[in-house]
Design a protein around this motif. Sequence first.
Motif, PDB file in Angstrom:
ATOM      1  N   THR A  12      36.434  -2.579 -63.797  1.00 33.83           N
ATOM      2  CA  THR A  12      35.018  -2.226 -63.885  1.00 33.83           C
ATOM      3  C   THR A  12      34.303  -3.088 -64.923  1.00 33.83           C
ATOM      4  O   THR A  12      33.197  -2.777 -65.322  1.00 33.83           O
ATOM      5  CB  THR A  12      34.865  -0.740 -64.270  1.00 33.83           C
ATOM      6  OG1 THR A  12      35.625  -0.516 -65.466  1.00 33.83           O
ATOM      7  CG2 THR A  12      35.382   0.176 -63.190  1.00 33.83           C
ATOM      8  N   ASP A  43      41.676   1.334 -59.273  1.00 33.11           N
ATOM      9  CA  ASP A  43      40.332   1.127 -58.722  1.00 33.11           C
ATOM     10  C   ASP A  43      39.843   2.328 -57.929  1.00 33.11           C
ATOM     11  O   ASP A  43      39.232   2.175 -56.875  1.00 33.11           O
ATOM     12  CB  ASP A  43      40.336  -0.133 -57.830  1.00 33.11           C
ATOM     13  CG  ASP A  43      41.312   0.001 -56.663  1.00 33.11           C
ATOM     14  OD1 ASP A  43      42.155   0.917 -56.711  1.00 33.11           O
ATOM     15  OD2 ASP A  43      41.226  -0.782 -55.712  1.00 33.11           O
ATOM     16  N   THR A  44      40.130   3.517 -58.442  1.00 33.59           N
ATOM     17  CA  THR A  44      39.714   4.701 -57.670  1.00 33.59           C
ATOM     18  C   THR A  44      38.250   5.053 -57.921  1.00 33.59           C
ATOM     19  O   THR A  44      37.695   5.884 -57.223  1.00 33.59           O
ATOM     20  CB  THR A  44      40.590   5.925 -57.989  1.00 33.59           C
ATOM     21  OG1 THR A  44      40.542   6.130 -59.385  1.00 33.59           O
ATOM     22  CG2 THR A  44      42.017   5.707 -57.537  1.00 33.59           C
ATOM     23  N   ASP A  45      37.643   4.434 -58.916  1.00 34.27           N
ATOM     24  CA  ASP A  45      36.200   4.624 -59.087  1.00 34.27           C
ATOM     25  C   ASP A  45      35.520   3.578 -58.206  1.00 34.27           C
ATOM     26  O   ASP A  45      35.270   2.451 -58.614  1.00 34.27           O
ATOM     27  CB  ASP A  45      35.823   4.446 -60.567  1.00 34.27           C
ATOM     28  CG  ASP A  45      34.359   4.791 -60.815  1.00 34.27           C
ATOM     29  OD1 ASP A  45      33.588   4.787 -59.833  1.00 34.27           O
ATOM     30  OD2 ASP A  45      33.997   5.060 -61.976  1.00 34.27           O
ATOM     31  N   GLN A  46      35.272   3.985 -56.975  1.00 32.25           N
ATOM     32  CA  GLN A  46      34.787   3.032 -55.975  1.00 32.25           C
ATOM     33  C   GLN A  46      33.437   2.431 -56.335  1.00 32.25           C
ATOM     34  O   GLN A  46      33.155   1.289 -56.009  1.00 32.25           O
ATOM     35  CB  GLN A  46      34.685   3.739 -54.615  1.00 32.25           C
ATOM     36  CG  GLN A  46      36.036   3.934 -53.984  1.00 32.25           C
ATOM     37  CD  GLN A  46      36.683   2.609 -53.575  1.00 32.25           C
ATOM     38  OE1 GLN A  46      36.265   1.977 -52.624  1.00 32.25           O
ATOM     39  NE2 GLN A  46      37.690   2.180 -54.306  1.00 32.25           N
ATOM     40  N   GLU A  47      32.607   3.223 -57.027  1.00 30.03           N
ATOM     41  CA  GLU A  47      31.278   2.699 -57.336  1.00 30.03           C
ATOM     42  C   GLU A  47      31.307   1.617 -58.394  1.00 30.03           C
ATOM     43  O   GLU A  47      30.522   0.681 -58.363  1.00 30.03           O
ATOM     44  CB  GLU A  47      30.372   3.836 -57.811  1.00 30.03           C
ATOM     45  CG  GLU A  47      29.558   4.385 -56.673  1.00 30.03           C
ATOM     46  CD  GLU A  47      28.982   5.723 -56.996  1.00 30.03           C
ATOM     47  OE1 GLU A  47      28.455   5.896 -58.118  1.00 30.03           O
ATOM     48  OE2 GLU A  47      29.077   6.619 -56.127  1.00 30.03           O
ATOM     49  N   SER A  49      34.160  -0.216 -59.455  1.00 33.51           N
ATOM     50  CA  SER A  49      35.183  -1.270 -59.344  1.00 33.51           C
ATOM     51  C   SER A  49      34.639  -2.472 -58.579  1.00 33.51           C
ATOM     52  O   SER A  49      33.980  -2.311 -57.558  1.00 33.51           O
ATOM     53  CB  SER A  49      36.402  -0.743 -58.602  1.00 33.51           C
ATOM     54  OG  SER A  49      36.974   0.321 -59.318  1.00 33.51           O
ATOM     55  N   THR A  50      34.925  -3.674 -59.092  1.00 30.69           N
ATOM     56  CA  THR A  50      34.466  -4.880 -58.383  1.00 30.69           C
ATOM     57  C   THR A  50      35.592  -5.910 -58.292  1.00 30.69           C
ATOM     58  O   THR A  50      36.493  -5.953 -59.132  1.00 30.69           O
ATOM     59  CB  THR A  50      33.267  -5.553 -59.094  1.00 30.69           C
ATOM     60  OG1 THR A  50      33.732  -6.107 -60.324  1.00 30.69           O
ATOM     61  CG2 THR A  50      32.126  -4.591 -59.355  1.00 30.69           C
ATOM     62  N   SER A  84      43.777   1.909 -54.601  1.00 29.79           N
ATOM     63  CA  SER A  84      43.032   2.184 -53.361  1.00 29.79           C
ATOM     64  C   SER A  84      43.910   1.951 -52.130  1.00 29.79           C
ATOM     65  O   SER A  84      43.556   2.367 -51.032  1.00 29.79           O
ATOM     66  CB  SER A  84      41.767   1.326 -53.297  1.00 29.79           C
ATOM     67  OG  SER A  84      42.114  -0.040 -53.357  1.00 29.79           O
ATOM     68  N   ASP A 188      34.932  12.283 -52.419  1.00 28.76           N
ATOM     69  CA  ASP A 188      35.020  11.100 -51.550  1.00 28.76           C
ATOM     70  C   ASP A 188      36.456  10.847 -51.079  1.00 28.76           C
ATOM     71  O   ASP A 188      36.753   9.844 -50.441  1.00 28.76           O
ATOM     72  CB  ASP A 188      34.452   9.852 -52.260  1.00 28.76           C
ATOM     73  CG  ASP A 188      35.247   9.458 -53.513  1.00 28.76           C
ATOM     74  OD1 ASP A 188      36.287  10.089 -53.804  1.00 28.76           O
ATOM     75  OD2 ASP A 188      34.821   8.516 -54.201  1.00 28.76           O
ATOM     76  N   PHE A 190      38.999  10.209 -52.928  1.00 32.41           N
ATOM     77  CA  PHE A 190      39.783   9.392 -53.864  1.00 32.41           C
ATOM     78  C   PHE A 190      40.356  10.274 -54.970  1.00 32.41           C
ATOM     79  O   PHE A 190      39.705  11.220 -55.419  1.00 32.41           O
ATOM     80  CB  PHE A 190      38.899   8.299 -54.485  1.00 32.41           C
ATOM     81  CG  PHE A 190      38.820   7.078 -53.608  1.00 32.41           C
ATOM     82  CD1 PHE A 190      38.004   7.070 -52.486  1.00 32.41           C
ATOM     83  CD2 PHE A 190      39.575   5.955 -53.899  1.00 32.41           C
ATOM     84  CE1 PHE A 190      37.943   5.957 -51.656  1.00 32.41           C
ATOM     85  CE2 PHE A 190      39.524   4.837 -53.085  1.00 32.41           C
ATOM     86  CZ  PHE A 190      38.710   4.836 -51.958  1.00 32.41           C
TER      87      PHE A 190
END
Length: 508
Positions: A12, A43-47, A49-50, A84, A188, A190
């Motif tokens: 993140t 990377d379970t924080d989908q918003e 994570s990049t 993920s 969601d 996750f």
Amino acid sequence: MKVRTRFAPSPTGFLHVGGARTALFNYLYAKAKGGDFILRVEDTDQERSTEDSFKIILESMKWLGMNWDEGPGVGGDYGPYTQSERLDIYKKYTDQLLAENKAYRCFATQEELEAKKKQSEAMGIPYIYDGMYANLTEKEIQEKLDAGIPYAIRFRTPAKELIIEDEIQGKVKFDTKLIGDFIIVKSDGFPSYNYAVVIDDFLMKITHIIRGVGHLSNTPRQVLIGEAFGFPIPNWAHVSEIVGSDGKKLSKRAGATSILAFRDLGYQSEALVNYMALLGWTPADGREYLPGELDKIFDIARCGKSPAMFDVFKKLKPEEKEAVDFVKLTTNELAEYLNPKSKLNWISNRYIRESPIEDLTKLIIPFIQDNPKIPNEIKDPKNETLQSILDSIRVYLDRLSQAPGYIEEFFQNELQYENEEAKAMAHDGNGPQVISSFKKILEEAKPKTSEEFKNAMGEVGKTTGEKGKTLFMPIRVATTGKLHGLELPVLFELLGTEKLIKRMESLG
Ligand code: GLU
């Protein structure tokens, strides 16, 4: 049992000092114990994570030389190593918890939860989820599922006193009543951090969890989940907090500086690694310059509880703390905030002084490659002129990026005084006499070695009756235009008499 540690970054943002220090301690501990170091991407924080952040973290780890034995790009027996890609694994475990009634679906809406939080705030008590959906009947649950109402899955937290044995923090007691039933699977689908981490650490056979003390408060949740599944409890080691030069919590902005910014500032990765290893750990003999040794002698048993001082940046004024965004600064701007007396500079200088000259020359090339003031023909790691210049200036360098300024000096024939003070030094008092006497000796005796130049200056002293500053300073400004710089005999040997005379004539 083979030691297995892991670094588990969330992609993140950049890899910063706090994260890199955690990664390093895990890496060093595994290596020192003959174990494996695993990299896992959380990377379970989908918003947040990049892909970019993921790449920067990997590049930073590679630059620091922390090669992972298992993980992205490397593989291993316990993959996939990106959370993920493990959703079906978590689902299997969640189904088990639901079947055993150790977890339940919570249909609370955002509004409902907000209202409860406000209520607690108004009463001045900390908010704890009150279990409002903990005891629905099968029928009630089915109705909500049929109606397509979104839900999270919460863990049924048993109320008890939990004692965690931490290798650094010692025994830490927690009252799990204060935790409440927490979310293990978000709406969601996750898993939450505190849930996935336990399943992964178990399946990946992690033996030691070394991480920042900020995660200590998450540990009871993780222990409870582990107990619910009957997993063995790993060894915990929560490393000290990192504070800034002012002894206060490292400002968010300074702390967010990317590890790659230190590469661009001209620090060698080995020096930065050496410095970071000392943020919370000290070897038994207290030494601080430890090239090539860290992965043999590091031990969590010698990590301390007290905050570690990250003194790389100057003390910021209170208004700067908020205003200066380190992440957005260019390398040159960032350099302005460096603390010249930092331990990192001390360590870095030693690495520069003591590295084999061939290695150092190789490292310097990227910093001089595009510099028009340095002739292209010397921009080669094997070039002897470059090597001898570097050898004469390295004692002055805290960072590799400081080298070009010194190297340029050797190739300037047309010089100017840097300021009025320098000019006056050459023109006032006995300056002109000292300079002309020096020039005469250059022309007649044609000294070559630094020793011969030293003697030549001694001769000037005898002829003019000057010594110390009034002898050296006119010679310095007459040959460099500057008031400070390299040791003169060393510089002179590299320049040679012919160039020196030209320089003196151009300054006049
Ligand atoms: N993904 C977590 C973080 O970046 C890992 C914490 C842990 O090591 O358990 O903070």
